[in-house]
Design a protein around this motif. Sequence first.
Motif, PDB file in Angstrom:
ATOM      1  N   PRO A 113       0.841  -1.209   0.000  1.00 23.48           N
ATOM      2  CA  PRO A 113       0.000   0.000   0.000  1.00 23.48           C
ATOM      3  C   PRO A 113       0.876   1.259   0.000  1.00 23.48           C
ATOM      4  O   PRO A 113       1.900   1.307   0.677  1.00 23.48           O
ATOM      5  N   THR A 114       0.440   2.265  -0.749  1.00 22.69           N
ATOM      6  CA  THR A 114       1.299   3.436  -0.946  1.00 22.69           C
ATOM      7  C   THR A 114       1.570   4.178   0.359  1.00 22.69           C
ATOM      8  O   THR A 114       2.656   4.708   0.548  1.00 22.69           O
ATOM      9  N   ALA A 115       0.591   4.203   1.258  1.00 20.46           N
ATOM     10  CA  ALA A 115       0.808   4.905   2.521  1.00 20.46           C
ATOM     11  C   ALA A 115       1.919   4.237   3.313  1.00 20.46           C
ATOM     12  O   ALA A 115       2.740   4.910   3.949  1.00 20.46           O
ATOM     13  N   VAL A 116       1.970   2.913   3.246  1.00 20.25           N
ATOM     14  CA  VAL A 116       3.014   2.175   3.956  1.00 20.25           C
ATOM     15  C   VAL A 116       4.372   2.515   3.359  1.00 20.25           C
ATOM     16  O   VAL A 116       5.335   2.798   4.068  1.00 20.25           O
ATOM     17  N   ALA A 117       4.433   2.513   2.020  1.00 20.51           N
ATOM     18  CA  ALA A 117       5.684   2.865   1.356  1.00 20.51           C
ATOM     19  C   ALA A 117       6.090   4.281   1.741  1.00 20.51           C
ATOM     20  O   ALA A 117       7.264   4.560   2.000  1.00 20.51           O
ATOM     21  N   GLY A 118       5.099   5.163   1.803  1.00 20.98           N
ATOM     22  CA  GLY A 118       5.379   6.565   2.109  1.00 20.98           C
ATOM     23  C   GLY A 118       6.016   6.744   3.480  1.00 20.98           C
ATOM     24  O   GLY A 118       7.067   7.381   3.598  1.00 20.98           O
ATOM     25  N   ILE A 119       5.424   6.143   4.510  1.00 25.71           N
ATOM     26  CA  ILE A 119       6.000   6.363   5.845  1.00 25.71           C
ATOM     27  C   ILE A 119       7.319   5.618   5.982  1.00 25.71           C
ATOM     28  O   ILE A 119       8.230   6.074   6.676  1.00 25.71           O
ATOM     29  N   ALA A 120       7.474   4.497   5.272  1.00 23.95           N
ATOM     30  CA  ALA A 120       8.728   3.745   5.350  1.00 23.95           C
ATOM     31  C   ALA A 120       9.867   4.547   4.724  1.00 23.95           C
ATOM     32  O   ALA A 120      10.956   4.657   5.298  1.00 23.95           O
ATOM     33  N   LEU A 121       9.600   5.112   3.538  1.00 26.51           N
ATOM     34  CA  LEU A 121      10.641   5.905   2.878  1.00 26.51           C
ATOM     35  C   LEU A 121      11.001   7.123   3.719  1.00 26.51           C
ATOM     36  O   LEU A 121      12.168   7.512   3.823  1.00 26.51           O
TER      37      LEU A 121
ATOM     38  N   LEU B  36       9.117  -2.897   9.497  1.00 24.84           N
ATOM     39  CA  LEU B  36       9.140  -3.849  10.603  1.00 24.84           C
ATOM     40  C   LEU B  36       9.992  -3.313  11.766  1.00 24.84           C
ATOM     41  O   LEU B  36       9.608  -3.440  12.933  1.00 24.84           O
ATOM     42  N   ALA B  37      11.125  -2.698  11.424  1.00 26.07           N
ATOM     43  CA  ALA B  37      12.004  -2.182  12.479  1.00 26.07           C
ATOM     44  C   ALA B  37      11.294  -1.114  13.295  1.00 26.07           C
ATOM     45  O   ALA B  37      11.349  -1.125  14.531  1.00 26.07           O
ATOM     46  N   GLU B  38      10.603  -0.204  12.614  1.00 28.26           N
ATOM     47  CA  GLU B  38       9.916   0.875  13.326  1.00 28.26           C
ATOM     48  C   GLU B  38       8.755   0.332  14.154  1.00 28.26           C
ATOM     49  O   GLU B  38       8.474   0.821  15.234  1.00 28.26           O
ATOM     50  N   ALA B  39       8.079  -0.675  13.601  1.00 32.15           N
ATOM     51  CA  ALA B  39       6.924  -1.234  14.313  1.00 32.15           C
ATOM     52  C   ALA B  39       7.357  -1.870  15.624  1.00 32.15           C
ATOM     53  O   ALA B  39       6.643  -1.813  16.621  1.00 32.15           O
ATOM     54  N   PHE B  40       8.558  -2.486  15.602  1.00 30.32           N
ATOM     55  CA  PHE B  40       9.029  -3.166  16.808  1.00 30.32           C
ATOM     56  C   PHE B  40      10.086  -2.342  17.547  1.00 30.32           C
ATOM     57  O   PHE B  40      10.802  -2.857  18.393  1.00 30.32           O
ATOM     58  N   ALA B  41      10.162  -1.034  17.239  1.00 33.10           N
ATOM     59  CA  ALA B  41      11.203  -0.199  17.826  1.00 33.10           C
ATOM     60  C   ALA B  41      11.105  -0.175  19.346  1.00 33.10           C
ATOM     61  O   ALA B  41      12.120  -0.090  20.034  1.00 33.10           O
ATOM     62  N   LYS B  42       9.891  -0.266  19.865  1.00 36.89           N
ATOM     63  CA  LYS B  42       9.732  -0.210  21.318  1.00 36.89           C
ATOM     64  C   LYS B  42       9.364  -1.574  21.886  1.00 36.89           C
ATOM     65  O   LYS B  42       8.759  -1.666  22.954  1.00 36.89           O
ATOM     66  N   THR B 226     -15.129   5.893   9.202  1.00 35.02           N
ATOM     67  CA  THR B 226     -14.770   5.855   7.787  1.00 35.02           C
ATOM     68  C   THR B 226     -13.260   5.768   7.596  1.00 35.02           C
ATOM     69  O   THR B 226     -12.740   6.202   6.593  1.00 35.02           O
ATOM     70  N   ASN B 227     -12.586   5.196   8.555  1.00 33.49           N
ATOM     71  CA  ASN B 227     -11.144   5.033   8.404  1.00 33.49           C
ATOM     72  C   ASN B 227     -10.794   3.608   8.003  1.00 33.49           C
ATOM     73  O   ASN B 227     -11.092   2.662   8.728  1.00 33.49           O
ATOM     74  N   THR B 228     -10.151   3.470   6.849  1.00 32.19           N
ATOM     75  CA  THR B 228      -9.620   2.156   6.496  1.00 32.19           C
ATOM     76  C   THR B 228      -8.214   2.059   7.079  1.00 32.19           C
ATOM     77  O   THR B 228      -7.686   3.033   7.611  1.00 32.19           O
ATOM     78  N   MET B 229      -7.579   0.914   6.942  1.00 33.57           N
ATOM     79  CA  MET B 229      -6.251   0.737   7.532  1.00 33.57           C
ATOM     80  C   MET B 229      -5.233   1.755   7.005  1.00 33.57           C
ATOM     81  O   MET B 229      -4.519   2.375   7.797  1.00 33.57           O
ATOM     82  N   PRO B 230      -5.131   1.933   5.676  1.00 38.15           N
ATOM     83  CA  PRO B 230      -4.146   2.917   5.201  1.00 38.15           C
ATOM     84  C   PRO B 230      -4.422   4.323   5.737  1.00 38.15           C
ATOM     85  O   PRO B 230      -3.487   5.054   6.081  1.00 38.15           O
ATOM     86  N   LEU B 231      -5.708   4.690   5.854  1.00 36.88           N
ATOM     87  CA  LEU B 231      -6.037   6.016   6.386  1.00 36.88           C
ATOM     88  C   LEU B 231      -5.683   6.106   7.858  1.00 36.88           C
ATOM     89  O   LEU B 231      -5.220   7.141   8.352  1.00 36.88           O
ATOM     90  N   HIS B 232      -5.880   4.991   8.562  1.00 35.60           N
ATOM     91  CA  HIS B 232      -5.555   4.964   9.984  1.00 35.60           C
ATOM     92  C   HIS B 232      -4.054   5.120  10.187  1.00 35.60           C
ATOM     93  O   HIS B 232      -3.609   5.787  11.114  1.00 35.60           O
ATOM     94  N   VAL B 233      -3.264   4.516   9.273  1.00 35.59           N
ATOM     95  CA  VAL B 233      -1.805   4.671   9.318  1.00 35.59           C
ATOM     96  C   VAL B 233      -1.450   6.157   9.245  1.00 35.59           C
ATOM     97  O   VAL B 233      -0.640   6.667  10.023  1.00 35.59           O
ATOM     98  N   GLU B 234      -2.108   6.853   8.329  1.00 33.19           N
ATOM     99  CA  GLU B 234      -1.801   8.276   8.153  1.00 33.19           C
ATOM    100  C   GLU B 234      -2.119   9.073   9.424  1.00 33.19           C
ATOM    101  O   GLU B 234      -1.320   9.902   9.872  1.00 33.19           O
ATOM    102  N   ILE B 235      -3.302   8.804   9.971  1.00 36.18           N
ATOM    103  CA  ILE B 235      -3.711   9.558  11.162  1.00 36.18           C
ATOM    104  C   ILE B 235      -2.742   9.339  12.317  1.00 36.18           C
ATOM    105  O   ILE B 235      -2.253  10.285  12.944  1.00 36.18           O
ATOM    106  N   PHE B 246       3.353   2.374  12.324  1.00 31.69           N
ATOM    107  CA  PHE B 246       4.113   1.296  11.677  1.00 31.69           C
ATOM    108  C   PHE B 246       3.578  -0.079  12.048  1.00 31.69           C
ATOM    109  O   PHE B 246       3.735  -1.032  11.284  1.00 31.69           O
ATOM    110  N   ALA B 247       2.932  -0.181  13.199  1.00 37.08           N
ATOM    111  CA  ALA B 247       2.338  -1.470  13.564  1.00 37.08           C
ATOM    112  C   ALA B 247       1.208  -1.808  12.593  1.00 37.08           C
ATOM    113  O   ALA B 247       1.139  -2.920  12.053  1.00 37.08           O
ATOM    114  N   VAL B 248       0.310  -0.837  12.349  1.00 38.34           N
ATOM    115  CA  VAL B 248      -0.766  -1.082  11.377  1.00 38.34           C
ATOM    116  C   VAL B 248      -0.160  -1.281   9.980  1.00 38.34           C
ATOM    117  O   VAL B 248      -0.574  -2.164   9.227  1.00 38.34           O
ATOM    118  N   ALA B 249       0.872  -0.472   9.679  1.00 39.27           N
ATOM    119  CA  ALA B 249       1.529  -0.612   8.382  1.00 39.27           C
ATOM    120  C   ALA B 249       2.139  -1.999   8.217  1.00 39.27           C
ATOM    121  O   ALA B 249       2.141  -2.562   7.112  1.00 39.27           O
TER     122      ALA B 249
END
Lengths: 282, 279, 347
Positions: A113-121, B36-42, B226-235, B246-249
């Motif tokens: 997913p592009t959002a994942v790529a975005g925050i990873a980059l 993965l590294a960021e998701a498990f950083a803590k 109305t939040n899907t997973m990618p939108l939740h990542v952004e928020i 990063f965990a959701v990502a």
Amino acid sequence: MAVLALSLPRRAPSVIPGFGPTLGFTLAYLSLIVLLPLAALVIKAAGTTLEQWTAILSDPRVLSALGLSFGGALAAALINAVFGLLVAWVLVRYPFPGRRLVDAAIDLPFALPTAVAGIALTALYAPNGWLGRLLEPLGVKVAFTPLGVVVAMVFIGLPFVVRTVEPVLHDVDLELEEAAASLGADRLQTFLRVILPAVLPSLLTGFSLALARAVGEYGSVIFIAGNLPGVSEIAPLLIVTKLEQYDYVGATAIATVMLAISFTLLLAVNLLQKWRRAQMGG
Amino acid sequence: MSASSTRETPPVRWGLTLLALAFLALFLVAPLVAVLAEAFAKGWDAYVRALSGDDTWSSIRLTLIVAAISVPLNVAFGLAASWAVAKFDFSGKSLLVSLIELPFSVSPVISGLIYVLLFGLQGLLGPWLAENDLKVIFAVPGIVLATVFVTFPFVARELIPLMEEQGREEEEAALTLGASGLAAFWLVTLPNVRWGLLYGVLLCNARAMGEFGAVSVVSGHIRGLTNTMPLHVEILYNEYDFVGAFAVASLLAVLALVTLAVKSALEWWHRDELAAAGH
Amino acid sequence: MIEVENVSKRFGNFAALDQVSLRVAQGKLVALLGPSGSGKTTLLRILAGLEQPDDGRIRLGGIDATGLGTRDRKVGFVFQHYALFRHMTVAENIAFGLKVRKGANRPSKAAITEKVHTLLELVQLEGLAGRYPSQLSGGQRQRVALARALAVEPRLLLLDEPFGALDAQVRKDLRRWLRHLHDEMGLTGVFVTHDQEEALEVADEVVVMNKGRIEQIGTPAEIYDSPATPFVYRFLGNVNAVACRVAGGQAQVGGLHIGEGRADGPGTAFIRPHDVEVLELSPDLPQARVRQVVVLGPVVRAELELAGGVTVEAELSRDIKDKLGLRRGLEVSVFLRKARVFVGENV
């Protein structure tokens, strides 16, 4: 739509049933999901006055955003053309351990997913990120600059070039290369004069697909871009911003310009390919 | 003629291979590892905690619902379109195929925008929707529509070349043997394209679950609704909850890896069948 | 019994069939023979209901079947490339036509298994029931396709280039086998071929087609011995086509009498190579000079130059060649046993 509707009765008869229902469903669904909403854009754009158009398109912020989206996409597509060809060449020509795994990984930008790529980059290239930390002392800033936009666009466009060039490179006749060698060409000459011309059309296709994708790209770019108006703000983000301000006219105008340029580019590439095929006699 | 006349010298080969692998490591592997590294950083506990919030669960639920509606719709469309295009000759066919691919060349943001222009409050149908108390934009129907749009060509694009290559003879044979059109489709056509169909469904599903731009425009970002997973990542990311983001990502990254693995397996085991679609 | 009446079919501007009429008696095996584009496959597909004629009628067993769909015609159709269902085993392929029947018409599972077994025996593929089409040879696929078509007990069996995709030896064996099978089952059959040898060897009756029209219908012997048109002459077997002039009912080439013509004017004489007899030089007979001798196993082909520069090919046995001492440059006499003259330009 009208063109399709008119052409409906003209079909060769067949004993296989189901033409009416399946084509009917196809056209109805296509119209509802794709054509009608796109028509809404056209209608909205047609209702925009000339003054509104000039005001929007002379706004430096809009011009800069369009320039970054197309310029960045062009740069990224060029990088991808070079490295995509290299990757395809290595994957096709040089067997090495783990080749199949690498080949499968090429499609990651399609699947991730592009959002994942975005925050990873962003995490990688931010000043305190793994790569950003290395580049900082060299004076190179990637995240939150136009360079970051290009990096994200390279990521998103890579598979297009590799996947279009790979099969063609696979089919290049070894006899051609042997013929070139027997006529005294060295390896580089053979590559430049025999192999490259053979894969050039597919490279051009991959380039234009990568370009088209990068121009409209949003998710992977907005995190790393920093979104500084006039500097690192891309056109799709500006559309979103205008929408959030309920400036539908502004959003529509930018979208229309983007679509018009994209379609023209794709059409030009298509025509170029056709012309080339005609030149080559088949 | 010596073999070397059509091959590069070993140093050139290894140089090019290393350069290509370095490029791929930089652009493909590093981002994946970073997630993965960021998701498990803590640590593991922080990871689990980050995933157990109510908003996260509702975003997972909505993502599954959206995919569960849009994928079957596009499968039905893909089957109908490929049957009409591959089994019959009619004028305007190449135009139809181009139109089916059209959504691929539209920016995701514009894909969302067109639905806002159609169904939004200021949109063409907005006043009528408001009168009848129907909500499309900033609601689930809008998210589904935008997702259907961006994933529109996936199944049809796999099936059309496949069915065209397989021709009409087997269906004709089924008809001469007394099968009805529906039986011919169900017993002959569908089994013949099953792997191509699965391939299309796989890609369609990955995009449906991961779509960000188009969905972002029509969603309104209402947490828990109305939040899907990618939108939740952004928020989460914008709230500086990096572990949460990063965990959701990481869940989405796993989805991508599974998709790639199944896709590669399909390409490996059913190469002959998928070859028609150019894989 | 099949009756085809004035059937026409066009594809765009191309007339695939032009006013074709044909009758096939019950129990006969008929070959539709012609070059590609002659309309033979189109006619076969129209008989099967896979194409609809633009004009004309089809009667099967005395009943008008023109508008009848493929499903309801009860014909067995064997496709050129077999069209076996690739995801089904041999047994499932053969059982397909029985399994898709509805309600009371559908045989029981046991009956279907029994039928499949019988058919596998008939086509000599007992051991291969569980194989997939991709695991079979061309000849085996052909026999599966035949068994599948026979499973629905068709009143008419139609085969499109049944041996076209097979190599020479398999082709020969299958040809004989099909003929025997037909004789045993007494089914009416029509097959399409572009191979004259195949048509002459297997069929009871041959229909020669060209450019969407029927040129001639007859038994293999009739077709070969008395071709009705120049096309049939050229299409079946080797033939010498010699331009000639007809005057007073007599056809002449460079002073040599070669046959009789029905009207005066320019024409073409058709002479089979084996009807050109080569003899020792004799003053009573026309002379010729041997230009080339080719030995093809038991037969010998000689190229002879007649008076006036006309070249004809003769086919003779090794014995005669040895007896005459046939070689390049030898002067011989020729006797034309049989020739047929068609009057007109460009025939």
